[in-house]
Write a protein that holds these residues in place. Structure first.
Motif, PDB file in Angstrom:
ATOM      1  N   LEU A 200      69.371  -1.814  32.034  1.00 15.80           N
ATOM      2  CA  LEU A 200      70.609  -1.566  31.296  1.00 15.80           C
ATOM      3  C   LEU A 200      71.196  -2.885  30.805  1.00 15.80           C
ATOM      4  O   LEU A 200      71.627  -3.003  29.658  1.00 15.80           O
ATOM      5  N   LYS A 201      71.158  -3.891  31.696  1.00 14.51           N
ATOM      6  CA  LYS A 201      71.696  -5.211  31.362  1.00 14.51           C
ATOM      7  C   LYS A 201      70.910  -5.814  30.196  1.00 14.51           C
ATOM      8  O   LYS A 201      71.466  -6.495  29.334  1.00 14.51           O
ATOM      9  N   GLU A 202      69.597  -5.536  30.193  1.00 24.57           N
ATOM     10  CA  GLU A 202      68.759  -6.116  29.138  1.00 24.57           C
ATOM     11  C   GLU A 202      68.855  -5.337  27.822  1.00 24.57           C
ATOM     12  O   GLU A 202      68.172  -5.657  26.859  1.00 24.57           O
ATOM     13  N   GLY A 203      69.664  -4.264  27.835  1.00 23.49           N
ATOM     14  CA  GLY A 203      69.917  -3.576  26.568  1.00 23.49           C
ATOM     15  C   GLY A 203      69.180  -2.254  26.419  1.00 23.49           C
ATOM     16  O   GLY A 203      69.273  -1.624  25.369  1.00 23.49           O
ATOM     17  N   ASP A 204      68.458  -1.824  27.480  1.00 22.36           N
ATOM     18  CA  ASP A 204      67.808  -0.517  27.394  1.00 22.36           C
ATOM     19  C   ASP A 204      68.797   0.536  27.906  1.00 22.36           C
ATOM     20  O   ASP A 204      68.879   0.809  29.100  1.00 22.36           O
ATOM     21  N   TYR A 205      69.564   1.120  26.978  1.00 22.17           N
ATOM     22  CA  TYR A 205      70.628   2.029  27.389  1.00 22.17           C
ATOM     23  C   TYR A 205      70.126   3.430  27.720  1.00 22.17           C
ATOM     24  O   TYR A 205      70.904   4.299  28.092  1.00 22.17           O
ATOM     25  N   THR A 206      68.797   3.640  27.595  1.00 21.64           N
ATOM     26  CA  THR A 206      68.257   4.948  27.975  1.00 21.64           C
ATOM     27  C   THR A 206      67.903   4.945  29.470  1.00 21.64           C
ATOM     28  O   THR A 206      67.524   5.962  30.018  1.00 21.64           O
ATOM     29  N   SER A 207      68.027   3.780  30.103  1.00 19.77           N
ATOM     30  CA  SER A 207      67.635   3.635  31.516  1.00 19.77           C
ATOM     31  C   SER A 207      68.476   4.531  32.439  1.00 19.77           C
ATOM     32  O   SER A 207      69.700   4.507  32.397  1.00 19.77           O
ATOM     33  N   ARG A 208      67.777   5.318  33.286  1.00 19.57           N
ATOM     34  CA  ARG A 208      68.449   6.200  34.260  1.00 19.57           C
ATOM     35  C   ARG A 208      67.721   6.075  35.597  1.00 19.57           C
ATOM     36  O   ARG A 208      66.579   5.629  35.642  1.00 19.57           O
ATOM     37  N   VAL A 209      68.363   6.514  36.680  1.00 24.77           N
ATOM     38  CA  VAL A 209      67.723   6.480  38.003  1.00 24.77           C
ATOM     39  C   VAL A 209      67.425   7.899  38.447  1.00 24.77           C
ATOM     40  O   VAL A 209      68.199   8.805  38.173  1.00 24.77           O
ATOM     41  N   ASN A 210      66.271   8.060  39.133  1.00 25.91           N
ATOM     42  CA  ASN A 210      65.960   9.364  39.702  1.00 25.91           C
ATOM     43  C   ASN A 210      65.569   9.161  41.166  1.00 25.91           C
ATOM     44  O   ASN A 210      64.460   8.788  41.475  1.00 25.91           O
ATOM     45  N   LEU A 211      66.540   9.362  42.067  1.00 26.15           N
ATOM     46  CA  LEU A 211      66.284   9.102  43.494  1.00 26.15           C
ATOM     47  C   LEU A 211      65.952  10.385  44.250  1.00 26.15           C
ATOM     48  O   LEU A 211      65.306  10.355  45.281  1.00 26.15           O
ATOM     49  N   ASN A 212      66.446  11.502  43.729  1.00 23.64           N
ATOM     50  CA  ASN A 212      66.215  12.783  44.394  1.00 23.64           C
ATOM     51  C   ASN A 212      66.734  12.784  45.833  1.00 23.64           C
ATOM     52  O   ASN A 212      66.065  13.266  46.753  1.00 23.64           O
ATOM     53  N   LEU A 213      67.896  12.203  46.041  1.00 25.10           N
ATOM     54  CA  LEU A 213      68.472  12.135  47.390  1.00 25.10           C
ATOM     55  C   LEU A 213      69.817  12.859  47.390  1.00 25.10           C
ATOM     56  O   LEU A 213      70.514  12.877  46.376  1.00 25.10           O
ATOM     57  N   LYS A 214      70.147  13.428  48.582  1.00 23.55           N
ATOM     58  CA  LYS A 214      71.402  14.186  48.634  1.00 23.55           C
ATOM     59  C   LYS A 214      72.471  13.429  49.436  1.00 23.55           C
ATOM     60  O   LYS A 214      73.485  13.983  49.788  1.00 23.55           O
ATOM     61  N   ASN A 215      72.206  12.166  49.736  1.00 21.41           N
ATOM     62  CA  ASN A 215      73.177  11.393  50.510  1.00 21.41           C
ATOM     63  C   ASN A 215      74.056  10.552  49.588  1.00 21.41           C
ATOM     64  O   ASN A 215      74.151  10.808  48.399  1.00 21.41           O
ATOM     65  N   GLU A 216      74.664   9.476  50.144  1.00 21.11           N
ATOM     66  CA  GLU A 216      75.551   8.617  49.349  1.00 21.11           C
ATOM     67  C   GLU A 216      74.792   7.988  48.184  1.00 21.11           C
ATOM     68  O   GLU A 216      75.362   7.748  47.121  1.00 21.11           O
ATOM     69  N   PHE A 217      73.471   7.746  48.382  1.00 26.54           N
ATOM     70  CA  PHE A 217      72.687   7.174  47.287  1.00 26.54           C
ATOM     71  C   PHE A 217      72.596   8.161  46.129  1.00 26.54           C
ATOM     72  O   PHE A 217      72.600   7.763  44.974  1.00 26.54           O
ATOM     73  N   GLY A 218      72.513   9.459  46.472  1.00 28.90           N
ATOM     74  CA  GLY A 218      72.482  10.498  45.443  1.00 28.90           C
ATOM     75  C   GLY A 218      73.763  10.468  44.623  1.00 28.90           C
ATOM     76  O   GLY A 218      73.736  10.577  43.401  1.00 28.90           O
ATOM     77  N   GLU A 219      74.897  10.269  45.341  1.00 26.50           N
ATOM     78  CA  GLU A 219      76.185  10.200  44.634  1.00 26.50           C
ATOM     79  C   GLU A 219      76.230   8.973  43.738  1.00 26.50           C
ATOM     80  O   GLU A 219      76.689   9.026  42.593  1.00 26.50           O
ATOM     81  N   LEU A 220      75.697   7.859  44.283  1.00 25.02           N
ATOM     82  CA  LEU A 220      75.657   6.609  43.504  1.00 25.02           C
ATOM     83  C   LEU A 220      74.780   6.796  42.267  1.00 25.02           C
ATOM     84  O   LEU A 220      75.106   6.323  41.175  1.00 25.02           O
ATOM     85  N   GLU A 221      73.670   7.538  42.460  1.00 23.41           N
ATOM     86  CA  GLU A 221      72.748   7.809  41.342  1.00 23.41           C
ATOM     87  C   GLU A 221      73.500   8.559  40.229  1.00 23.41           C
ATOM     88  O   GLU A 221      73.419   8.188  39.058  1.00 23.41           O
ATOM     89  N   ASN A 222      74.270   9.605  40.628  1.00 21.32           N
ATOM     90  CA  ASN A 222      75.016  10.381  39.626  1.00 21.32           C
ATOM     91  C   ASN A 222      75.990   9.500  38.874  1.00 21.32           C
ATOM     92  O   ASN A 222      76.075   9.550  37.645  1.00 21.32           O
ATOM     93  N   ILE A 223      76.719   8.674  39.654  1.00 20.17           N
ATOM     94  CA  ILE A 223      77.720   7.804  39.009  1.00 20.17           C
ATOM     95  C   ILE A 223      77.020   6.818  38.074  1.00 20.17           C
ATOM     96  O   ILE A 223      77.455   6.592  36.947  1.00 20.17           O
ATOM     97  N   PHE A 224      75.899   6.272  38.544  1.00 18.35           N
ATOM     98  CA  PHE A 224      75.161   5.296  37.725  1.00 18.35           C
ATOM     99  C   PHE A 224      74.700   5.956  36.427  1.00 18.35           C
ATOM    100  O   PHE A 224      74.899   5.414  35.340  1.00 18.35           O
ATOM    101  N   ASN A 225      74.110   7.156  36.551  1.00 17.10           N
ATOM    102  CA  ASN A 225      73.592   7.839  35.355  1.00 17.10           C
ATOM    103  C   ASN A 225      74.709   8.218  34.386  1.00 17.10           C
ATOM    104  O   ASN A 225      74.556   8.099  33.177  1.00 17.10           O
ATOM    105  N   GLU A 226      75.846   8.672  34.979  1.00 14.24           N
ATOM    106  CA  GLU A 226      76.982   9.011  34.107  1.00 14.24           C
ATOM    107  C   GLU A 226      77.466   7.766  33.371  1.00 14.24           C
ATOM    108  O   GLU A 226      77.762   7.803  32.169  1.00 14.24           O
ATOM    109  N   MET A 227      77.515   6.650  34.129  1.00 10.94           N
ATOM    110  CA  MET A 227      77.971   5.396  33.535  1.00 10.94           C
ATOM    111  C   MET A 227      77.010   4.970  32.411  1.00 10.94           C
ATOM    112  O   MET A 227      77.445   4.582  31.324  1.00 10.94           O
ATOM    113  N   ALA A 228      75.696   5.103  32.684  1.00  7.58           N
ATOM    114  CA  ALA A 228      74.694   4.717  31.678  1.00  7.58           C
ATOM    115  C   ALA A 228      74.836   5.587  30.429  1.00  7.58           C
ATOM    116  O   ALA A 228      74.757   5.082  29.305  1.00  7.58           O
ATOM    117  N   THR A 229      75.063   6.910  30.641  1.00  9.15           N
ATOM    118  CA  THR A 229      75.231   7.813  29.485  1.00  9.15           C
ATOM    119  C   THR A 229      76.447   7.397  28.666  1.00  9.15           C
ATOM    120  O   THR A 229      76.405   7.365  27.432  1.00  9.15           O
TER     121      THR A 229
END
Ligand code: ADP
Length: 468
Positions: A200-229
């Motif tokens: 994302l920092k390098e300018g690839d704004y299509t970058s998303r994370v797929n962790l498939n986790l239901k813990n705090e990392f999963g929540e972080l993943e959602n926030i990260f993806n929403e932020m990237a979108t």
């Protein structure tokens, strides 16, 4: 990042390992202390065979033993049970020597359910046996003889040290494995997040994370993806508005270039040829005038549009009976429609319907739309204007059966400088800003405008405005 978290985990687990080993040693000590304390309080230790012993066994006071659920037996030199009171685990009246020896040995074993206190009266030659049922027994005891050096002591010590060492090594290995496993469960998602953030920092704004986790990392993943979108959308909008800005400058310069060039050309021609016949001069003056009018209209429209786009712009709304307002506005336009040979039909309700509008700006809307209809359509075109009250808004429809616009061009027609074709415009003197201004004014009223059209099928402008 990797090494830091891993070593932090390892340090934490080593600390945990030291703490738990210390606790285990402490618990061991505490347990033997507890064993000492409880053994002092046990009934069996208060009423031992030694404490009850009498030379004449008939004088032995067994009452306390019996009260506490125990029993007393006396065995004489012939291994006969000569006295028995309370709990009796012997269950026979006489022993053989071997049986009695066996009983004596068994009475000392740890696992049995009774505790025996046995004392021999050497004077009167009898055994006094005091029996209590075992409550709960825990035995932690290390026994060794300080006064004598046993030959196999070193061997036993070696075995004990090896067992302890083996236990410690096993614990250390499992600590390392466990710390590795836990750190992996943290490091892996972190690595993925890190890589996506880097992209994302390098300018690839299509970058998303797929962790498939239901813990705090999963929540972080959602926030990260929403932020990237959000970043992706905003960058796209920024690029779009940058493109629009460039296009606008290009369009303005293009549209100003022609009239200014002809003004300059003819003015210079007239200036350098003072001997030109009056008639010719008038002709050129007229061209200069027409072009300056065109350039001026473009500047005025542009100024109007940028005023509407400015964040400081406010519409000056007031409560108006929109039906009456529309009748008045159309009324002032009827002459133009008549003189251009247009037919018209209106369907505006008689009752009062109120809306909050800026009259000056709304006049501009209808003037633009009506003048476009007249400008771009042939004589004999019919224009229909209707107003209807919907559940949540007012709908005004301006429809003509004129030349229409190709539906693909209609999609962008509300953008500045969008025109159907330039030849049409050069004849009519349009700037391509009229509908963009209309759209901005309607939006400033929290309404909307859309166009339903097809080539040669006329135009239908549908305006919605909020009701009050
Ligand atoms: P202009 O200043 O060129 O009229 P507008 O934004 O008002 O710019 O209109 C954009 C284009 O839409 C015009 O160039 C014209 O070709 C087309 N147009 C607008 N209204 C009508 C209509 N009623 N019938 C046919 N074409 C129309």
């Amino acid at each position: 990042m990797n090494t830091k978290i891993e070593s932090r985990f390892l340090a934490n687990y080593i600390l945990m390992f030291i703490i738990s080993t210390t606790i285990a040693i402490f618990a061991f000590m505490l347990l033997s202390f507890a064993g000492d304390v409880t053994s002092k309080n046990l009934v069996k230790n208060h009423h031992t065979a030694r404490s009850l012993m009498q030379d004449d066994y008939r004088l032995i006071d067994a009452s306390n033993v019996l009260e506490n659920g125990g029993g007393v037996q006396v065995i004489n030199a012939e291994y006969e049970v000569v006295y028995s009171a309370g709990l009796n685990t012997i269950a026979k009246n006489r022993f053989t020597t071997a049986e009695f020896t066996d009983f004596l040995i068994k009475s000392k074993s740890i696992g049995i359910e009774y505790s025996y206190s046995i004392e021999y009266n050497s004077k009167e030659q009898f055994w006094l046996i005091v029996t209590f049922p075992t409550s709960i027994r825990i035995d932690f005891d290390v026994a060794y003889n300080k006064e004598y050096q046993s030959v196999d002591k070193q061997g036993v010590v070696n075995v004990i040290v090896s067992v302890v060492l083996f236990y410690l090594i096993l614990l250390a290995i499992s600590t390392i494995i466990y710390s590795k496993l836990t750190s992996i469960s943290i490091i892996n998602p972190l690595k993925k997040l890190y890589r996506s953030a880097q992209k994302l920092k390098e300018g690839d704004y299509t970058s998303r994370v797929n962790l498939n986790l239901k813990n705090e990392f999963g929540e972080l993943e959602n926030i990260f993806n929403e932020m990237a979108t959000q970043i992706e959308t905003e960058i796209a909008l920024k690029n779009q508005s940058e493109d629009n800005r460039k296009k606008l400058i290009l369009d303005i310069s293009h549209d100003l270039k022609n009239p200014l060039a002809s003004i300059m050309g003819y003015a210079e021609y007239c200036h350098t040829r003072p001997d030109l016949p009056q008639e010719e001069q008038n002709k050129y003056m007229e061209v200069i005038y027409e072009n300056s009018v065109r350039a001026n209209k473009l500047i005025v429209d542009l100024f109007e549009l940028s005023k509407l786009e400015s964040s400081e712009y406010k519409v000056n709304k007031m409560k108006v009976d929109i039906c009456e307002y529309l009748r008045e506005t159309i009324g002032s336009y009827l002459n133009i429609l008549d003189s251009n040979g247009f037919f018209y039909e209106f369907n505006i309700p008689e009752q009062e319907i109120f809306a909050r509008i800026d009259r000056g700006q709304m006049d501009r809307v209808f003037q633009n739309l009506l003048s476009n209809t007249v400008k771009y359509n042939p004589k004999g075109t019919t224009i229909r204007i209707s107003l209807s009250e919907r559940e949540e808004h007012i709908e005004i429809v301006l429809q003509d059966d004129g030349i229409g616009i190709a539906s693909e061009a209609a999609e962008k027609i509300f953008q500045p400088f969008e025109r159907v074709d330039s030849t049409r415009n050069s004849q009519t003197g349009g700037t391509g800003l009229g509908l963009a201004i209309v759209d901005k004014i309607i939006k400033a009223h929290h309404g909307s405008i859309r166009l339903i059209t097809e080539e040669n099928a006329g135009c239908e402008f549908i305006i919605t405005l909020p009701k009050i």
